[in-house]
Design a protein around this motif. Structure first.
Motif, PDB file in Angstrom:
ATOM      1  N   UNK A 290       0.824  -1.218   0.000  1.00  0.00           N
ATOM      2  CA  UNK A 290       0.000   0.000   0.000  1.00  0.00           C
ATOM      3  C   UNK A 290       0.852   1.260   0.000  1.00  0.00           C
ATOM      4  N   UNK A 291       2.162   1.130   0.209  1.00  0.00           N
ATOM      5  CA  UNK A 291       3.051   2.296   0.224  1.00  0.00           C
ATOM      6  C   UNK A 291       3.538   2.677  -1.173  1.00  0.00           C
TER       7      UNK A 291
ATOM      8  N   UNK B  61      -1.920  16.374   3.210  1.00  0.00           N
ATOM      9  CA  UNK B  61      -2.160  15.324   2.217  1.00  0.00           C
ATOM     10  C   UNK B  61      -1.690  13.977   2.752  1.00  0.00           C
ATOM     11  N   UNK B  62      -2.507  12.933   2.532  1.00  0.00           N
ATOM     12  CA  UNK B  62      -2.157  11.573   2.893  1.00  0.00           C
ATOM     13  C   UNK B  62      -2.449  10.682   1.688  1.00  0.00           C
ATOM     14  N   UNK B  63      -1.615   9.655   1.485  1.00  0.00           N
ATOM     15  CA  UNK B  63      -1.684   8.842   0.269  1.00  0.00           C
ATOM     16  C   UNK B  63      -1.500   7.376   0.629  1.00  0.00           C
ATOM     17  N   UNK B  64      -2.221   6.500  -0.079  1.00  0.00           N
ATOM     18  CA  UNK B  64      -1.951   5.067  -0.034  1.00  0.00           C
ATOM     19  C   UNK B  64      -2.508   4.438  -1.301  1.00  0.00           C
TER      20      UNK B  64
ATOM     21  N   UNK C 153      -4.101  -0.008  -7.759  1.00  0.00           N
ATOM     22  CA  UNK C 153      -4.954  -1.074  -7.231  1.00  0.00           C
ATOM     23  C   UNK C 153      -5.410  -0.763  -5.807  1.00  0.00           C
ATOM     24  N   UNK C 154      -6.639  -1.138  -5.473  1.00  0.00           N
ATOM     25  CA  UNK C 154      -7.113  -0.920  -4.095  1.00  0.00           C
ATOM     26  C   UNK C 154      -6.403  -1.830  -3.108  1.00  0.00           C
ATOM     27  N   UNK C 155      -6.399  -1.429  -1.844  1.00  0.00           N
ATOM     28  CA  UNK C 155      -5.752  -2.179  -0.768  1.00  0.00           C
ATOM     29  C   UNK C 155      -6.790  -2.489   0.302  1.00  0.00           C
TER      30      UNK C 155
ATOM     31  N   UNK D 229      -9.451   4.187  -6.600  1.00  0.00           N
ATOM     32  CA  UNK D 229     -10.893   4.383  -6.737  1.00  0.00           C
ATOM     33  C   UNK D 229     -11.672   3.312  -5.996  1.00  0.00           C
ATOM     34  N   UNK D 230     -11.129   2.114  -5.918  1.00  0.00           N
ATOM     35  CA  UNK D 230     -11.821   1.040  -5.206  1.00  0.00           C
ATOM     36  C   UNK D 230     -11.839   1.218  -3.705  1.00  0.00           C
TER      37      UNK D 230
END
Length: 456
Positions: free
Chosen positions: A371-372, A393-396, A406-408, A430-431
């Motif tokens: 996920x990183x 801002x936060x991201x994964x 891809x979703x996690x 998006x998932x």
């Protein structure tokens, strides 16, 4: 009396061979075979016990699985919530737990604190093979621990320890450390493959027969893996690793194997003047960021065991003077970093082949999940373009080889955790867009790497 024979055992996988060879054909490792002396059958009781399995006995009756008693065994609290979390809810009676770590990580300190607190309500026997009783008492006094009720024993003979344990009947038995224990009928030195394996097997059989919690301290090798035969990890119920460098007061306790809980669960402790203190909000210590936002710094949400943790990832790109630019990753897989840089060039149009790339996860956390990926690439782009990213801002998200995002797992829980710490914008797959977005949080869904670069 049967004649004793020698065998060669692989220290990585535990495979046995009749003669020495350079490579273990079972695990393909080189120079891992060590000679051990296998005892004969002169001791009938020892031989019978050795054939009884690690659980202490072998059932000779075939029964239906549905008829097995499912009565839940109550767990014992270790008095540390973070320790209980890694164990899966507490100590299970009859279980064997192995605690490993580098010298000075705090293994003995953590177990001494646990033993002293548990001894106020339960029967605890602490066996030390590396320190004298006065040294342990001095450490307990320095840590200001309650010492009343804790039974101490300085001994390295497993036979003597088991005889005393049969008499004392402790509920918790601590062995510090397994590398110092030895059995009389095995001629090899303490710490050898045969001694460690058979000593741990004998102690584990006693724990399961008497319903005693067994806590073993284990040393690690220079590469961070557990010292001794690999079979030692197979016979125990839980293997925990305490990590932390001398330059940091924080220690992480990670579950590598657990038959009674989640694997890769993470507990965080702080080494203070009076011993180990649990950190109930790890995200707060991993987010001690500077006031002015610098290029290449970004916060990501990783999933550790059963909870999300916010950590900061930093990237630094510099023009390389070498023909083969360096790729250095601390806290992340360096091979995955090289793969992500190739994806960035192919699907993002950004070339880093002439740049040295340095990556660091702040706080000494080791990120093991994918996920990183998206956060790593955005931090690299930020450093490459010398453009700071927003502090809120936060991201994964996981990045595929074709450039897709891809979703996690547990996406909504990650977003909620970020919102609790004041973050107002999240770039996610998006998932992973939640049905109910937290108040004040803007969630930006992306499908491809190019879309995430445009959002920046």
């Amino acid at each position: 009396m049967a004649k004793a024979r020698n065998a060669f055992v692989c220290t990585e996988c535990g495979a046995e061979y009749r003669k020495w060879q350079g490579q273990c054909t079972s695990c393909q490792e080189w120079n891992t075979l060590s000679e051990v002396r296998l005892s004969g059958a002169s001791h009938g009781t020892a031989t019978a016990a050795a054939r009884g399995g690690y659980s202490g006995s072998l059932s000779r009756e075939v029964i239906d699985l549905a008829s097995v008693d499912l009565a839940e065994v109550p767990r014992l609290s270790s008095t540390f919530a973070e320790f209980d979390r890694v164990l899966g809810g507490g100590l299970v009676p009859g279980s064997a737990v192995l605690l490993g770590g580098n010298p000075g990580a705090g293994k003995s300190t953590l177990l001494l604190q646990t033993a002293c607190k548990l001894a106020q309500q339960r029967r605890v026997l602490y066996v030390t093979g590396e320190e004298s009783l006065s040294q342990v008492a001095m450490r307990a006094h320095r840590l200001q621990l309650p010492t009343q009720g804790l039974k101490m024993l300085a001994e390295t003979s497993v036979e003597t320890i088991l005889a005393i344990a049969e008499r004392e009947r402790p509920e918790i038995l601590v062995i510090d450390s397994i590398q110092t224990m030895h059995l009389e009928d095995i001629s090899s030195a303490p710490g050898g493959v045969a001694q460690v394996r058979e000593s741990a097997a004998a102690l584990t059989r006693f724990a399961k027969q008497s319903n005693t919690v067994l806590l073993l301290v284990g040393h690690v090798t220079k590469d961070g893996s557990l010292a001794g035969p690999k079979v030692l990890e197979h016979m125990i119920d839980a293997s925990l690793l305490l990590e932390g460098g001398a330059d940091s007061r924080f220690r992480t306790l990670r579950g590598q194997k657990n038959r009674f809980g989640a694997v890769n669960e993470l507990g965080v402790f702080a080494m203070l003047e009076h011993g180990m203190k649990e950190v109930k909000n790890p995200s707060a210590i991993f987010l001690s960021r500077q006031q002015e936002q610098a290029p290449g710094s970004l916060v990501m949400v990783v999933w550790e065991g059963t909870r999300p943790i916010l950590v900061e990832v930093q990237a630094l790109l510099d023009e390389s003077a070498l023909g083969n630019p360096r790729r250095v990753a601390v806290g992340l897989d360096a091979n995955r970093l090289s793969m992500l840089l190739a994806v960035l060039h192919r699907h993002g149009g950004l070339f880093t082949g002439d740049q040295d790339v340095f990556l660091n996860v702040v706080g000494g956390v080791k990120v093991l999940e994918t996920s990183a990926d998206l956060a790593v690439l955005l931090a690299v782009v930020s450093s490459l373009q010398s453009r700071p990213l927003a502090r809120e801002l936060v991201v994964f998200g996981e990045v595929g080889l074709s450039g897709e995002i891809r979703p996690v797992p547990s996406g909504q829980e990650r977003i909620i955790e970020a919102a609790k710490h004041g973050f107002t914008r999240a770039i996610v797959p998006r998932g992973n867009v939640p049905r109910n977005t937290p108040d004040g949080m803007e969630v930006v869904p992306v499908d491809k790497l190019a879309d995430a670069l445009e959002v920046l």
